[in-house]
Scaffold this motif. Structure first.
Motif, PDB file in Angstrom:
ATOM      1  N   TRP A  24       0.869  -0.670  -0.080  1.00 51.10           N
ATOM      2  CA  TRP A  24      -0.588   0.237  -0.251  1.00 51.10           C
ATOM      3  C   TRP A  24       0.730   1.863   0.246  1.00 51.10           C
ATOM      4  O   TRP A  24       0.288   2.206  -0.629  1.00 51.10           O
ATOM      5  CB  TRP A  24      -0.997   0.135   1.234  1.00 51.10           C
ATOM      6  CG  TRP A  24      -1.877   1.294   1.340  1.00 51.10           C
ATOM      7  CD1 TRP A  24      -2.426   1.887   0.878  1.00 51.10           C
ATOM      8  CD2 TRP A  24      -1.677   2.162   2.006  1.00 51.10           C
ATOM      9  NE1 TRP A  24      -2.842   2.963   0.833  1.00 51.10           N
ATOM     10  CE2 TRP A  24      -2.589   2.945   1.559  1.00 51.10           C
ATOM     11  CE3 TRP A  24      -0.203   2.679   3.500  1.00 51.10           C
ATOM     12  CZ2 TRP A  24      -2.402   5.096   2.845  1.00 51.10           C
ATOM     13  CZ3 TRP A  24      -0.288   3.655   3.625  1.00 51.10           C
ATOM     14  CH2 TRP A  24      -1.410   4.494   3.644  1.00 51.10           C
ATOM     15  N   ALA A  25       1.960   0.935   1.326  1.00 50.11           N
ATOM     16  CA  ALA A  25       2.781   2.821   0.857  1.00 50.11           C
ATOM     17  C   ALA A  25       3.342   2.657  -0.434  1.00 50.11           C
ATOM     18  O   ALA A  25       4.256   3.690  -0.741  1.00 50.11           O
ATOM     19  CB  ALA A  25       4.051   2.182   2.030  1.00 50.11           C
ATOM     20  N   GLN A  26       3.985   1.688  -1.141  1.00 51.46           N
ATOM     21  CA  GLN A  26       4.687   1.936  -2.255  1.00 51.46           C
ATOM     22  C   GLN A  26       3.666   1.944  -3.505  1.00 51.46           C
ATOM     23  O   GLN A  26       4.248   2.818  -4.095  1.00 51.46           O
ATOM     24  CB  GLN A  26       5.196   0.279  -2.953  1.00 51.46           C
ATOM     25  CG  GLN A  26       6.495  -0.248  -2.017  1.00 51.46           C
ATOM     26  CD  GLN A  26       7.755   0.781  -2.318  1.00 51.46           C
ATOM     27  OE1 GLN A  26       7.240   1.277  -1.842  1.00 51.46           O
ATOM     28  NE2 GLN A  26       7.912   0.679  -3.968  1.00 51.46           N
ATOM     29  N   ARG A  27       2.865   2.027  -3.408  1.00 51.00           N
ATOM     30  CA  ARG A  27       1.876   1.983  -4.767  1.00 51.00           C
ATOM     31  C   ARG A  27       1.217   3.679  -4.555  1.00 51.00           C
ATOM     32  O   ARG A  27       0.639   4.296  -5.154  1.00 51.00           O
ATOM     33  CB  ARG A  27       0.023   1.418  -4.173  1.00 51.00           C
ATOM     34  CG  ARG A  27      -1.084   1.015  -5.499  1.00 51.00           C
ATOM     35  CD  ARG A  27      -1.771   0.633  -5.333  1.00 51.00           C
ATOM     36  NE  ARG A  27      -1.250  -0.459  -6.409  1.00 51.00           N
ATOM     37  CZ  ARG A  27      -2.491  -1.685  -6.249  1.00 51.00           C
ATOM     38  NH1 ARG A  27      -3.473  -1.501  -6.110  1.00 51.00           N
ATOM     39  NH2 ARG A  27      -1.678  -2.141  -7.499  1.00 51.00           N
ATOM     40  N   SER A  28       0.970   4.010  -2.871  1.00 56.64           N
ATOM     41  CA  SER A  28       0.227   4.936  -2.741  1.00 56.64           C
ATOM     42  C   SER A  28       1.437   6.590  -3.010  1.00 56.64           C
ATOM     43  O   SER A  28       1.162   7.856  -2.860  1.00 56.64           O
ATOM     44  CB  SER A  28       0.207   5.368  -1.576  1.00 56.64           C
ATOM     45  OG  SER A  28       0.703   5.346  -0.909  1.00 56.64           O
ATOM     46  N   GLY A  29       2.228   6.074  -3.334  1.00 52.14           N
ATOM     47  CA  GLY A  29       4.505   6.775  -3.269  1.00 52.14           C
ATOM     48  C   GLY A  29       4.746   7.404  -2.219  1.00 52.14           C
ATOM     49  O   GLY A  29       5.470   7.996  -2.788  1.00 52.14           O
ATOM     50  N   GLN A  30       4.546   6.546  -1.254  1.00 48.70           N
ATOM     51  CA  GLN A  30       5.495   7.753  -0.099  1.00 48.70           C
ATOM     52  C   GLN A  30       6.801   7.100  -0.990  1.00 48.70           C
ATOM     53  O   GLN A  30       7.328   7.593  -0.007  1.00 48.70           O
ATOM     54  CB  GLN A  30       5.208   6.648   1.310  1.00 48.70           C
ATOM     55  CG  GLN A  30       3.814   6.538   1.282  1.00 48.70           C
ATOM     56  CD  GLN A  30       3.472   6.555   2.718  1.00 48.70           C
ATOM     57  OE1 GLN A  30       4.164   5.668   3.527  1.00 48.70           O
ATOM     58  NE2 GLN A  30       2.091   6.578   3.061  1.00 48.70           N
TER      59      GLN A  30
END
Length: 53
Positions: A24-30
């Motif tokens: 989720w963090a990778q997909r949201s661009g963090q």
């Protein structure tokens, strides 16, 4: 012996939760910008304008 199965199940569930949080963090661009945080301390901030009367 049944407590071992319970603990293994809990650890697998926890590992899956961490894996989902990572994706989720990778997909949201963090983690898109890895350079700026490392040099942010070196950059000068713009001085705030003081409103003198």
């Amino acid at each position: 012996m049944s407590i071992i199965y319970f603990l293994i199940g809990c650890s697998v569930l926890l590992a899956l939760l961490f894996l989902l949080a990572f994706f989720w963090a990778q997909r949201s661009g963090q983690n898109d910008d890895l350079y700026t945080p490392s040099v942010r301390i070196l950059l000068d901030d713009e001085p705030e304008p003081h409103d003198k009367k």
